[in-house]
Design a protein around this motif. Structure first.
Motif, PDB file in Angstrom:
ATOM      1  N   GLU A   1      -5.405  -4.498  -6.111  1.00 24.27           N
ATOM      2  CA  GLU A   1      -6.245  -3.598  -5.236  1.00 24.27           C
ATOM      3  C   GLU A   1      -6.896  -5.069  -4.653  1.00 24.27           C
ATOM      4  O   GLU A   1      -7.568  -4.671  -3.170  1.00 24.27           O
ATOM      5  CB  GLU A   1      -7.315  -3.812  -6.184  1.00 24.27           C
ATOM      6  CG  GLU A   1      -7.197  -1.613  -6.656  1.00 24.27           C
ATOM      7  CD  GLU A   1      -8.254  -1.345  -8.089  1.00 24.27           C
ATOM      8  OE1 GLU A   1      -9.048  -1.842  -8.321  1.00 24.27           O
ATOM      9  OE2 GLU A   1      -7.512  -0.949  -8.735  1.00 24.27           O
TER      10      GLU A   1
ATOM     11  N   ASN B   1       1.027  -1.653  -0.365  1.00 22.56           N
ATOM     12  CA  ASN B   1       0.118  -0.017   0.032  1.00 22.56           C
ATOM     13  C   ASN B   1       0.645   1.438   0.199  1.00 22.56           C
ATOM     14  O   ASN B   1       0.489   1.872   0.077  1.00 22.56           O
ATOM     15  CB  ASN B   1      -1.107   0.085   1.035  1.00 22.56           C
ATOM     16  CG  ASN B   1      -0.301   0.406   2.719  1.00 22.56           C
ATOM     17  OD1 ASN B   1       1.133  -0.065   2.319  1.00 22.56           O
ATOM     18  ND2 ASN B   1      -0.498  -0.127   3.673  1.00 22.56           N
TER      19      ASN B   1
ATOM     20  N   GLU C   1       0.617   3.614  -6.000  1.00 21.72           N
ATOM     21  CA  GLU C   1      -0.946   3.033  -6.293  1.00 21.72           C
ATOM     22  C   GLU C   1      -0.896   3.511  -8.127  1.00 21.72           C
ATOM     23  O   GLU C   1       0.191   4.353  -8.614  1.00 21.72           O
ATOM     24  CB  GLU C   1      -1.833   4.931  -5.532  1.00 21.72           C
ATOM     25  CG  GLU C   1      -1.623   4.389  -4.296  1.00 21.72           C
ATOM     26  CD  GLU C   1      -1.895   5.764  -3.571  1.00 21.72           C
ATOM     27  OE1 GLU C   1      -2.464   7.003  -3.678  1.00 21.72           O
ATOM     28  OE2 GLU C   1      -2.393   5.807  -2.131  1.00 21.72           O
TER      29      GLU C   1
ATOM     30  N   GLN D   1      -3.140  -4.658 -11.774  1.00 25.66           N
ATOM     31  CA  GLN D   1      -3.595  -3.393 -10.649  1.00 25.66           C
ATOM     32  C   GLN D   1      -4.952  -4.620 -10.432  1.00 25.66           C
ATOM     33  O   GLN D   1      -4.804  -4.086  -9.269  1.00 25.66           O
ATOM     34  CB  GLN D   1      -4.680  -2.769 -12.075  1.00 25.66           C
ATOM     35  CG  GLN D   1      -4.819  -1.692 -11.336  1.00 25.66           C
ATOM     36  CD  GLN D   1      -4.734  -0.532 -12.068  1.00 25.66           C
ATOM     37  OE1 GLN D   1      -3.941  -0.073 -13.044  1.00 25.66           O
ATOM     38  NE2 GLN D   1      -5.667   1.068 -11.765  1.00 25.66           N
TER      39      GLN D   1
END
Ligand SMILES: [Zn+2]
Length: 540
Positions: free
Chosen positions: A336, A300, A305, A332
């Motif tokens: 997530e 994270n 990001e 991606q």
């Protein structure tokens, strides 16, 4: 006259009788090794005598000690100093010794200020290697902005839990909170922490330029360093360089020491030149690298990001982000999904071609900092846990120092350059900022503390890989800490704990809370808050 000569003769004779029966001249001698000192550039086959934990003599003459190590064909170097190890636990020490490290310090993340004494107390008398820690900017922010209190380790491994919330990373503190953050840092500096550690790159939105400046001002009140993961690391060759320029501009304005953490990223050649030129002008600023093309972090991290990692930097997850435990690359979508389950899961981050690594080892003045990450989970890990049974981690944890020696050999880089990188290049600037323990380490000279690493220059090598990051280095045979053998014939000795705390003496607080009145008085144009806001504008 004759009588006198007779009695003199008797004294000599009696002494001659007594000497062999008395203790040997030295506690330990290391014979026939190639002795290398990166400060004086001494490089010669000699014998080293050690007494009371210090180097007492370096000589070509034959010497005797209570104990003897034969170092024929081996290099006798200063014990390796790692300024960037995030895992300083009992089960870590064997791997550190196998890689020649006799001092390990966490100067980048560090410990929570108010817990600094406790951090040291846990290790005193229980470590074969020396240990040290800086005071953590990110934990001060987690405590103030997220109310984080769940301390278990008091330093980096706590980040697995403190990083789950996001205030520490994304929130701009108001003036009162800013003062609380500085007060927590001040407490750690007062207790003797080795400067401030700031993971600014993980907090790029929440930390204003003003906050960084105030951190450096605070560490400067104690004459101590800031160690910084730059604002835009990992980034491109502009962002990386701008990141260090922020830290260096403050260091120049304030005259305070600063450490460029792991600048082994795009833009490294300019970062190196900036550091060299500033050192030439008398500023105590320096940098470290770890010799691997991939980094490692939590999944994270803000720079992973999509807006940053994919859009701004042009990376693809499927090529660059690999799970440490499973070896699978993320997409991606899978990223997530994992963020919901385990936001701080450790990943490898591929970010620069492997060919750059050799470049870094050629750069004069640069130190080695492994950036070893906490082993997860560590519940049942002990000194006796087989190396293969440790949870996987980035290979820099186990192999950084031996890899530097191997790469130097394979690329005809002078061995003295490698020896300097692994020891003196951290000891010298830390000593120059008044850290006494580092004024007497990182050197093989008479009077220095006998922290010594003895290795075979022909065979020394790292063995850890991205798939198996906990395999010990080989070719590093013996290690001494304060003159005590802690590893013999590649076998770390259990229950031998001469490791010393590397820290400053506790002192009185030097911090004065910041007030708008003082700012206005001093510089006329004052910000209205700690975030650097200006009158008439909304706070971020
Ligand atoms: Zn970092």
């Amino acid at each position: 006259m004759k009588k006198l000569a007779m009695s003199f003769g008797c004294v000599v004779f009696c002494l001659a009788l007594v000497i062999p029966a008395m203790a040997a001249d030295y506690d330990l001698v290391i014979n026939n090794g190639r002795v290398m000192d990166p400060e004086t550039m001494y490089d010669s086959v000699a014998n080293v005598g050690i007494k009371d934990g210090r180097i007492a003599v370096i000589t070509k003459n034959k010497i005797e000690g209570k104990e003897t190590l034969d170092a024929k064909g081996l290099v006798v170097a200063p014990g390796f100093i790692d300024g960037h190890q995030h895992c300083i636990e009992p089960y870590t020490y064997r791997l550190m010794l196998r890689d020649g490290r006799t001092t390990i310090m966490d100067l980048e993340i560090g410990a929570h200020g108010p817990k600094l004494n406790e951090w040291y107390k846990r290790r005193e008398g229980k470590a074969p290697v020396n240990f040290g820690v800086a005071v953590a900017h990110e934990f001060a922010r987690a405590a103030v902005l997220d109310g984080f209190k769940d301390w278990k380790y008091f330093y980096t491994p706590d980040a697995l839990r403190s990083r789950v919330k996001q205030g520490w990373s994304k929130t701009r503190p108001n003036l009162e909170q800013g003062n609380q953050i500085l007060a927590a840092l001040d407490e750690g500096l007062r207790q003797g922490g080795i400067g401030i550690g700031s993971t600014l790159g993980y907090m790029r939105e929440g930390v204003s330029a003003r906050e960084v400046f105030e951190l450096q001002k605070l560490s400067g009140l104690y004459g101590r360093s800031i160690d910084m993961h730059f604002r835009y690391t990992p980034g491109d060759d502009v962002g990386e360089v701008n990141g260090i320029q922020e830290m260096l501009a403050n260091a120049a304005a304030l005259g305070t020491p600063a450490i460029a953490a792991h600048f082994n990223n795009p833009g490294y050649n300019l970062v190196h030149e900036l550091l060299v030129r500033m050192r030439e002008k008398g500023y105590n600023v320096w940098g470290e690298i770890y010799p691997y093309s991939a980094g490692s972090t939590a999944l994270n991290a803000v720079f992973l990001e999509p807006e940053v990692w994919v859009k701004a930097l042009g990376n693809k997850y499927e090529d660059t982000i690999q799970d440490v435990a499973t070896g699978e690359f993320y997409t991606q979508k899978t990223r997530e999904e994992m963020l919901k389950k385990e936001p701080t899961r450790p990943v490898l981050v591929y970010k620069i071609p492997e060919s750059a690594v050799v470049d870094w080892i050629k750069m004069p003045g640069v130190a080695i900092g492994s950036d070893g990450m906490p082993l997860i989970p560590d519940d049942n890990l002990t000194w006796d846990t087989p190396y293969e049974d440790f949870p996987n981690t980035h290979p820099r944890f186990s192999g950084s120092f031996a890899k530097v020696l191997r790469l130097a050999r394979e690329n005809n880089i002078p061995l003295m350059q490698a020896v300097s990188m692994t020891s003196y290049n951290y000891a010298k600037p830390l000593g120059d900022m008044g850290l006494k323990a580092m004024q007497v380490r990182g050197r093989i000279q008479k009077g220095m503390v006998a922290d010594i690493t003895i290795f075979d220059p022909q065979t020394v090598t790292d063995n850890s890989t991205y798939a198996k990051g906990t395999l010990p280095s080989t070719g590093i045979l013996h290690a001494l800490v304060s003159g005590i053998i802690v590893m013999k014939d590649q076998k770390p000795l259990k229950g031998v704990y001469p490791g010393q705390p590397i820290r400053f003496e506790p002192v009185k607080s030097r911090f004065e809370p910041i007030s708008v009145e003082n700012w206005t008085k001093t510089y006329y144009a004052a910000p209205i808050d700690f975030g650097g806001g200006v009158p008439g504008m909304e706070q971020h």
